[in-house]
Design an enzyme around this catalytic site. Structure first.
Site, PDB file in Angstrom:
ATOM      1  N   HIS A 189       6.673  20.217  35.980  1.00  0.00           N
ATOM      2  CA  HIS A 189       7.516  21.185  35.266  1.00  0.00           C
ATOM      3  C   HIS A 189       7.294  22.558  35.914  1.00  0.00           C
ATOM      4  CE1 HIS A 189       9.202  23.728  32.289  1.00  0.00           C
ATOM      5  NE2 HIS A 189       8.046  24.101  31.785  1.00  0.00           N
TER       6      HIS A 189
ATOM      7  N   CYS B  16       9.877  21.846  26.945  1.00  0.00           N
ATOM      8  CA  CYS B  16       9.772  21.682  28.405  1.00  0.00           C
ATOM      9  C   CYS B  16       9.336  20.275  28.805  1.00  0.00           C
ATOM     10  CB  CYS B  16       8.814  22.708  28.981  1.00  0.00           C
ATOM     11  SG  CYS B  16       9.381  24.391  28.702  1.00  0.00           S
TER      12      CYS B  16
ATOM     13  N   ASN C  92      11.689  29.184  34.846  1.00  0.00           N
ATOM     14  CA  ASN C  92      11.423  28.030  33.986  1.00  0.00           C
ATOM     15  C   ASN C  92      12.695  27.700  33.195  1.00  0.00           C
ATOM     16  OD1 ASN C  92      10.681  26.327  31.899  1.00  0.00           O
ATOM     17  ND2 ASN C  92       8.777  27.387  31.430  1.00  0.00           N
TER      18      ASN C  92
HETATM   19  O1  UT7 Z   1       6.879  25.816  29.707  1.00  0.00           O
HETATM   20  C1  UT7 Z   1       5.794  26.586  29.325  1.00  0.00           C
HETATM   21  C2  UT7 Z   1       6.242  28.015  29.169  1.00  0.00           C
HETATM   22  N1  UT7 Z   1       5.216  29.001  29.221  1.00  0.00           N
HETATM   23  C3  UT7 Z   1       4.406  29.204  30.283  1.00  0.00           C
HETATM   24  O2  UT7 Z   1       4.425  28.515  31.256  1.00  0.00           O
HETATM   25  C4  UT7 Z   1       3.481  30.415  30.192  1.00  0.00           C
HETATM   26  C5  UT7 Z   1       2.168  30.177  30.892  1.00  0.00           C
HETATM   27  N2  UT7 Z   1       1.509  31.465  31.110  1.00  0.00           N
HETATM   28  C6  UT7 Z   1       1.766  32.225  32.196  1.00  0.00           C
HETATM   29  O3  UT7 Z   1       2.528  31.822  33.060  1.00  0.00           O
HETATM   30  C7  UT7 Z   1       1.050  33.543  32.329  1.00  0.00           C
HETATM   31  O4  UT7 Z   1       0.101  33.672  31.289  1.00  0.00           O
HETATM   32  C8  UT7 Z   1       2.020  34.779  32.295  1.00  0.00           C
HETATM   33  C9  UT7 Z   1       2.842  34.799  33.575  1.00  0.00           C
HETATM   34  C10 UT7 Z   1       2.922  34.731  31.073  1.00  0.00           C
HETATM   35  C11 UT7 Z   1       1.192  36.080  32.246  1.00  0.00           C
HETATM   36  O5  UT7 Z   1       0.325  36.134  33.359  1.00  0.00           O
HETATM   37  P1  UT7 Z   1      -1.192  36.521  33.122  1.00  0.00           P
HETATM   38  O6  UT7 Z   1      -1.811  36.579  34.457  1.00  0.00           O
HETATM   39  O7  UT7 Z   1      -1.775  35.555  32.124  1.00  0.00           O
HETATM   40  O8  UT7 Z   1      -1.079  37.973  32.539  1.00  0.00           O
HETATM   41  P2  UT7 Z   1      -1.706  38.551  31.196  1.00  0.00           P
HETATM   42  O9  UT7 Z   1      -0.945  38.076  30.021  1.00  0.00           O
HETATM   43  O10 UT7 Z   1      -3.200  38.361  31.234  1.00  0.00           O
HETATM   44  O11 UT7 Z   1      -1.415  40.080  31.376  1.00  0.00           O
HETATM   45  C12 UT7 Z   1      -2.072  40.859  32.402  1.00  0.00           C
HETATM   46  C13 UT7 Z   1      -1.516  42.266  32.346  1.00  0.00           C
HETATM   47  C14 UT7 Z   1      -1.495  42.856  30.950  1.00  0.00           C
HETATM   48  O12 UT7 Z   1      -1.792  44.229  31.071  1.00  0.00           O
HETATM   49  P3  UT7 Z   1      -3.236  44.802  30.685  1.00  0.00           P
HETATM   50  O13 UT7 Z   1      -3.427  44.460  29.250  1.00  0.00           O
HETATM   51  O14 UT7 Z   1      -4.198  44.085  31.594  1.00  0.00           O
HETATM   52  O15 UT7 Z   1      -3.097  46.252  30.974  1.00  0.00           O
HETATM   53  C15 UT7 Z   1      -0.061  42.714  30.522  1.00  0.00           C
HETATM   54  O16 UT7 Z   1       0.328  43.694  29.578  1.00  0.00           O
HETATM   55  O17 UT7 Z   1      -0.151  42.263  32.801  1.00  0.00           O
HETATM   56  C16 UT7 Z   1       0.676  42.914  31.818  1.00  0.00           C
HETATM   57  N3  UT7 Z   1       1.982  42.269  31.842  1.00  0.00           N
HETATM   58  C17 UT7 Z   1       2.964  42.676  32.661  1.00  0.00           C
HETATM   59  N4  UT7 Z   1       3.049  43.645  33.571  1.00  0.00           N
HETATM   60  C18 UT7 Z   1       4.199  43.772  34.241  1.00  0.00           C
HETATM   61  C19 UT7 Z   1       2.404  41.208  31.102  1.00  0.00           C
HETATM   62  N5  UT7 Z   1       3.668  40.898  31.439  1.00  0.00           N
HETATM   63  C20 UT7 Z   1       4.047  41.799  32.391  1.00  0.00           C
HETATM   64  C21 UT7 Z   1       5.216  41.984  33.141  1.00  0.00           C
HETATM   65  N6  UT7 Z   1       5.248  42.984  34.046  1.00  0.00           N
HETATM   66  N7  UT7 Z   1       6.302  41.199  32.968  1.00  0.00           N
END
Ligand code: UT7
Length: 333
Positions: free
Chosen positions: A256, A113, A286
């Site tokens: 980005h 990225c 992204n």
């Molecule tokens: O170019 C770089 C590329 N990568 C990035 O930019 C990634 C950077 N990270 C992020 O953007 C965020 O960490 C994410 C969008 C990937 C995730 O958001 P988050 O607020 O960090 O969520 P989390 O991983 O803490 O998950 C919170 C909850 C979890 O459930 P529990 O364990 O609290 O019950 C996940 O299982 O959300 C759940 N979850 C979802 N629920 C519905 C994770 N993905 C999803 C989903 N739909 N797609």
């Protein structure tokens, strides 16, 4: 003599297929409300059967060339930032041929990225040194081919696209690339990978070879998020300080496009109002190396970014790699 660099054209291209959050919810356990609130993304584009990465890169490149008013034969270098080439040996020469840039040398640059920003800075070195006059920098990625479409923690984020910028050597008094800073840290790279699929196959007489192949993208979202919100403000701060520029002097923040929460967080750190933060994440997700030139082209074409505007840009992602550049949009002469 050290010379200047100007950005004289932009272009972009995206695939025809749109996949909405609701549609993704039919494949994995997710929903529009979650994706919108956690990322800002509503829809992403995915390359279909009649399209290819090279075609998207060509379309983006052609529109940048047209805006710049260049003859393709006048281009010295076609630099393609991509981590998802059609051919692992490199896709840039194919793009060069499609563009009719017959005099140019062409090669790929891989930095996930951060690829576009790294390519922009690399291109500038050829222009500054006097080795070249015109470089077409393209950022294009087709992450859809490497996304695990059954992993809801990552598949909702990514999309395909391409963007391009035409860079011209000038006299040093109208230099458009004011400063830059690039960084990598392989020790922290494990939180975002597109790793080799390790498979040892028999060759002859008790020897083996490693068959080629890759596993889908593996990502620890929270770690990448923490990395981005720590390193992006830090590198931007360093760049602004080195160049003696206040955040208030910026016309645009062009990051980005990974997550709206990251964009908002960085803008807050510098007290930059939302109106100066460029974002089209909702429509494309992204697109890796494509996000920055895709966003720039949209804002140039709809008249938001004007000739002379000062832009702070930062790319970040797998590697880990990250970088920032401070530049002025010049536009066609
Ligand atoms: O170019 C770089 C590329 N990568 C990035 O930019 C990634 C950077 N990270 C992020 O953007 C965020 O960490 C994410 C969008 C990937 C995730 O958001 P988050 O607020 O960090 O969520 P989390 O991983 O803490 O998950 C919170 C909850 C979890 O459930 P529990 O364990 O609290 O019950 C996940 O299982 O959300 C759940 N979850 C979802 N629920 C519905 C994770 N993905 C999803 C989903 N739909 N797609």
């Amino acid at each position: 003599m050290i010379r200047g660099v100007t950005l004289v054209g932009s272009g972009s291209a995206t695939p025809c297929q749109r996949v909405s959050n609701d549609q993704l919810g039919l494949r994995v356990e997710t929903n529009d409300a979650w994706i919108k609130s956690r990322t800002g993304i509503r829809v992403r584009r995915v390359v279909g059967p009649e399209e290819s990465l090279a075609d998207l890169a060509k379309q983006a490149g052609l529109s940048a060339i047209h805006m710049a008013g260049w003859d393709p034969e006048s281009i010295d270098l076609v630099l393609l930032a991509t981590s998802t080439p059609d051919d692992l040996f490199g896709s840039a020469p194919k793009v060069q041929a499609k563009l009719g840039a017959n005099r140019a040398v062409a090669f790929d640059l891989t930095a996930a990225c951060s690829g576009f920003l790294f390519a922009l800075v690399t291109a500038a070195q050829f222009l500054r040194s006097g080795a070249m006059q015109r470089v077409l920098v393209i950022g294009a990625d087709q992450l859809s081919r490497w996304v695990d479409w059954d992993d809801r923690r990552s598949c909702v984020l990514f999309g395909d696209g391409a963007g391009a910028v035409a860079l011209q050597a000038t006299s040093s008094d109208i230099d458009g690339l004011i400063g830059f800073c690039l960084k990598s840290d392989g020790a922290r790279g494990d939180c975002l990978n597109l790793p080799q699929l390790v498979e040892h196959m028999p060759l002859v007489d008790g020897t083996t070879y490693q068959r080629g192949g890759f596993s889908p993208i593996q990502m620890n979202g929270q770690e990448v998020y923490k990395f981005a919100v720590r390193e992006v403000p830090s590198i931007l701060e360093q760049l602004l300080r080195t160049q003696n520029i206040e955040a208030g002097q910026l016309d645009w923040l062009l990051l980005h496009q990974a997550n709206q929460r990251i964009l908002d967080g960085v803008a807050n750190r510098f007290n930059i109002p939302t109106s100066k933060v460029l974002s089209n994440l909702a429509d494309y997700g992204n697109t890796s190396a494509a996000t920055i030139p895709l966003m720039l082209d949209e804002a140039v074409r709809d008249g938001r970014v004007k000739s002379g505007d000062l832009i702070a840009s930062s790319g970040f992602g797998a590697g880990l790699s990250w970088g920032a550049a401070l530049f002025r949009w010049h536009g066609p002469n």
